[in-house]
Write a protein that holds these residues in place. Sequence first.
Motif, PDB file in Angstrom:
ATOM      1  N   VAL A  40       0.789  -1.279   0.168  1.00 14.14           N
ATOM      2  CA  VAL A  40      -0.019  -0.104  -0.160  1.00 14.14           C
ATOM      3  C   VAL A  40       0.922   1.133   0.040  1.00 14.14           C
ATOM      4  CG1 VAL A  40      -1.686   1.266   1.150  1.00 14.14           C
ATOM      5  CG2 VAL A  40      -2.076  -1.068   1.045  1.00 14.14           C
ATOM      6  N   ARG A  41       2.024   1.317   0.604  1.00 13.13           N
ATOM      7  CA  ARG A  41       3.021   2.213   0.611  1.00 13.13           C
ATOM      8  C   ARG A  41       4.374   1.729   0.297  1.00 13.13           C
ATOM      9  NH1 ARG A  41       3.257   7.427   3.920  1.00 13.13           N
ATOM     10  NH2 ARG A  41       5.512   7.832   4.219  1.00 13.13           N
ATOM     11  N   VAL A  42       4.996   2.224  -0.666  1.00 11.92           N
ATOM     12  CA  VAL A  42       6.301   1.528  -1.159  1.00 11.92           C
ATOM     13  C   VAL A  42       7.294   2.708  -1.471  1.00 11.92           C
ATOM     14  CG1 VAL A  42       5.414  -0.232  -2.230  1.00 11.92           C
ATOM     15  CG2 VAL A  42       5.614   1.829  -3.710  1.00 11.92           C
ATOM     16  N   GLN A  43       8.749   2.442  -1.276  1.00  9.47           N
ATOM     17  CA  GLN A  43       9.850   3.285  -1.598  1.00  9.47           C
ATOM     18  C   GLN A  43      10.154   2.864  -2.799  1.00  9.47           C
ATOM     19  OE1 GLN A  43      11.818   5.483   0.283  1.00  9.47           O
ATOM     20  NE2 GLN A  43      10.161   5.414   1.788  1.00  9.47           N
ATOM     21  N   ILE A  44       9.981   3.927  -3.923  1.00  5.12           N
ATOM     22  CA  ILE A  44      10.196   3.711  -5.175  1.00  5.12           C
ATOM     23  C   ILE A  44      11.748   3.345  -5.658  1.00  5.12           C
ATOM     24  CG2 ILE A  44       9.967   4.530  -7.483  1.00  5.12           C
ATOM     25  CD1 ILE A  44       7.610   6.161  -6.360  1.00  5.12           C
ATOM     26  N   GLU A  45      11.895   2.288  -6.477  1.00  6.82           N
ATOM     27  CA  GLU A  45      13.156   1.824  -6.656  1.00  6.82           C
ATOM     28  C   GLU A  45      13.540   2.269  -8.006  1.00  6.82           C
ATOM     29  OE1 GLU A  45      12.755  -2.299  -6.231  1.00  6.82           O
ATOM     30  OE2 GLU A  45      12.878  -2.271  -4.092  1.00  6.82           O
ATOM     31  N   ASP A  46      14.830   2.396  -8.542  1.00  9.88           N
ATOM     32  CA  ASP A  46      15.229   2.693  -9.700  1.00  9.88           C
ATOM     33  C   ASP A  46      15.406   1.367 -10.363  1.00  9.88           C
ATOM     34  OD1 ASP A  46      17.830   1.982  -9.019  1.00  9.88           O
ATOM     35  OD2 ASP A  46      18.812   3.991  -9.030  1.00  9.88           O
ATOM     36  N   VAL A  47      16.113   1.383 -11.659  1.00  5.94           N
ATOM     37  CA  VAL A  47      16.367  -0.007 -12.451  1.00  5.94           C
ATOM     38  C   VAL A  47      17.404  -0.740 -11.971  1.00  5.94           C
ATOM     39  CG1 VAL A  47      15.320   0.692 -14.599  1.00  5.94           C
ATOM     40  CG2 VAL A  47      17.675   1.164 -14.171  1.00  5.94           C
ATOM     41  N   TYR A  48      18.300  -0.125 -10.863  1.00  4.78           N
ATOM     42  CA  TYR A  48      19.297  -0.898 -10.168  1.00  4.78           C
ATOM     43  C   TYR A  48      18.558  -1.243  -8.688  1.00  4.78           C
ATOM     44  CZ  TYR A  48      22.151   1.391 -13.700  1.00  4.78           C
ATOM     45  OH  TYR A  48      22.700   1.836 -14.917  1.00  4.78           O
ATOM     46  N   GLU A  49      17.381  -1.191  -8.475  1.00  4.11           N
ATOM     47  CA  GLU A  49      16.927  -1.521  -7.402  1.00  4.11           C
ATOM     48  C   GLU A  49      17.327  -1.062  -5.976  1.00  4.11           C
ATOM     49  OE1 GLU A  49      16.962  -5.734  -7.245  1.00  4.11           O
ATOM     50  OE2 GLU A  49      16.709  -6.008  -9.317  1.00  4.11           O
ATOM     51  N   ARG A  50      17.755   0.320  -6.453  1.00  4.78           N
ATOM     52  CA  ARG A  50      17.962   1.257  -5.291  1.00  4.78           C
ATOM     53  C   ARG A  50      17.008   2.276  -5.008  1.00  4.78           C
ATOM     54  NH1 ARG A  50      23.638   2.748  -8.319  1.00  4.78           N
ATOM     55  NH2 ARG A  50      21.949   3.839  -9.378  1.00  4.78           N
ATOM     56  N   PRO A  51      16.630   2.576  -3.816  1.00  8.33           N
ATOM     57  CA  PRO A  51      15.492   3.716  -3.422  1.00  8.33           C
ATOM     58  C   PRO A  51      15.919   4.984  -4.124  1.00  8.33           C
ATOM     59  CG  PRO A  51      16.124   2.772  -1.539  1.00  8.33           C
ATOM     60  CD  PRO A  51      17.103   2.258  -2.497  1.00  8.33           C
ATOM     61  N   ILE A  52      15.147   5.732  -4.568  1.00  6.77           N
ATOM     62  CA  ILE A  52      15.299   7.031  -5.386  1.00  6.77           C
ATOM     63  C   ILE A  52      14.730   7.966  -4.486  1.00  6.77           C
ATOM     64  CG2 ILE A  52      15.343   6.061  -7.440  1.00  6.77           C
ATOM     65  CD1 ILE A  52      12.478   7.555  -8.064  1.00  6.77           C
ATOM     66  N   GLY A  53      14.357   8.149  -3.238  1.00  7.76           N
ATOM     67  CA  GLY A  53      13.952   9.029  -2.406  1.00  7.76           C
ATOM     68  C   GLY A  53      12.471   9.555  -2.540  1.00  7.76           C
ATOM     69  N   VAL A  54      11.771   8.602  -3.292  1.00 10.41           N
ATOM     70  CA  VAL A  54      10.401   8.961  -3.266  1.00 10.41           C
ATOM     71  C   VAL A  54       9.345   7.953  -2.791  1.00 10.41           C
ATOM     72  CG1 VAL A  54       8.395   9.554  -5.009  1.00 10.41           C
ATOM     73  CG2 VAL A  54      10.873  10.497  -5.529  1.00 10.41           C
ATOM     74  N   THR A  55       8.516   8.214  -2.066  1.00 11.79           N
ATOM     75  CA  THR A  55       7.591   7.143  -1.689  1.00 11.79           C
ATOM     76  C   THR A  55       6.163   7.497  -2.310  1.00 11.79           C
ATOM     77  OG1 THR A  55       8.574   7.342   0.665  1.00 11.79           O
ATOM     78  CG2 THR A  55       6.475   6.313   0.295  1.00 11.79           C
ATOM     79  N   ALA A  56       5.705   6.384  -2.565  1.00 10.40           N
ATOM     80  CA  ALA A  56       4.272   6.307  -3.094  1.00 10.40           C
ATOM     81  C   ALA A  56       3.164   5.692  -2.247  1.00 10.40           C
ATOM     82  CB  ALA A  56       4.108   5.749  -4.416  1.00 10.40           C
ATOM     83  N   GLU A  57       1.895   5.824  -2.079  1.00  7.12           N
ATOM     84  CA  GLU A  57       1.009   5.237  -1.249  1.00  7.12           C
ATOM     85  C   GLU A  57      -0.428   5.396  -1.916  1.00  7.12           C
ATOM     86  OE1 GLU A  57      -0.258   6.010   3.276  1.00  7.12           O
ATOM     87  OE2 GLU A  57       0.338   7.797   2.308  1.00  7.12           O
TER      88      GLU A  57
END
Length: 175
Positions: A40-57
Amino acid sequence: MFPARLRTGAPLVLAVLALSGCSSHWGCTDTTAERGKAGVRVQIEDVYERPIGVTAEVVDWRLEPHPQVPSEGDQVHFHFRFYGADESSGPGVDACAVDKKRVALGCRTVYSSEAFGPGGDPTGDEWLAVEHPERVAEVLLIPNDQSYDRRTCEQDIKDGGGPHPPKPAGRGDLL
């Protein structure tokens, strides 16, 4: 069969073609990120599977007829929010209505740029038409950023390749 001069020059021509990028798939590779764990709430990851500092909910969701096509019956109407994204551009994630077993009944990609309403509120809303709305148990987001659209080797052997997000989620996928 061929003159000696032609036979000795052939390897040189092939080497020049290979080094110039004219050979098939020479040096071009594609990689695809693993699909992250939906929530329901996720830390968004780039194509290298690293968090990009954005959360979506997913802020909330409900079943109701879409105001433009009420005759089609109930659809999934959900609100989502992005934290840490800017208004002009940013990540996109797959949002899926799932049943109790977390099988996707319908999905679509939502982008942070769609979330900004009046006054900069980072909340947006979308609709998902699903075949059996009564089976919807929740709406989940998949953390992989879908906004990174790099050409593949198949599309452009010379300039394509590299990391790509996972294939977008679709009906029937287990999340």
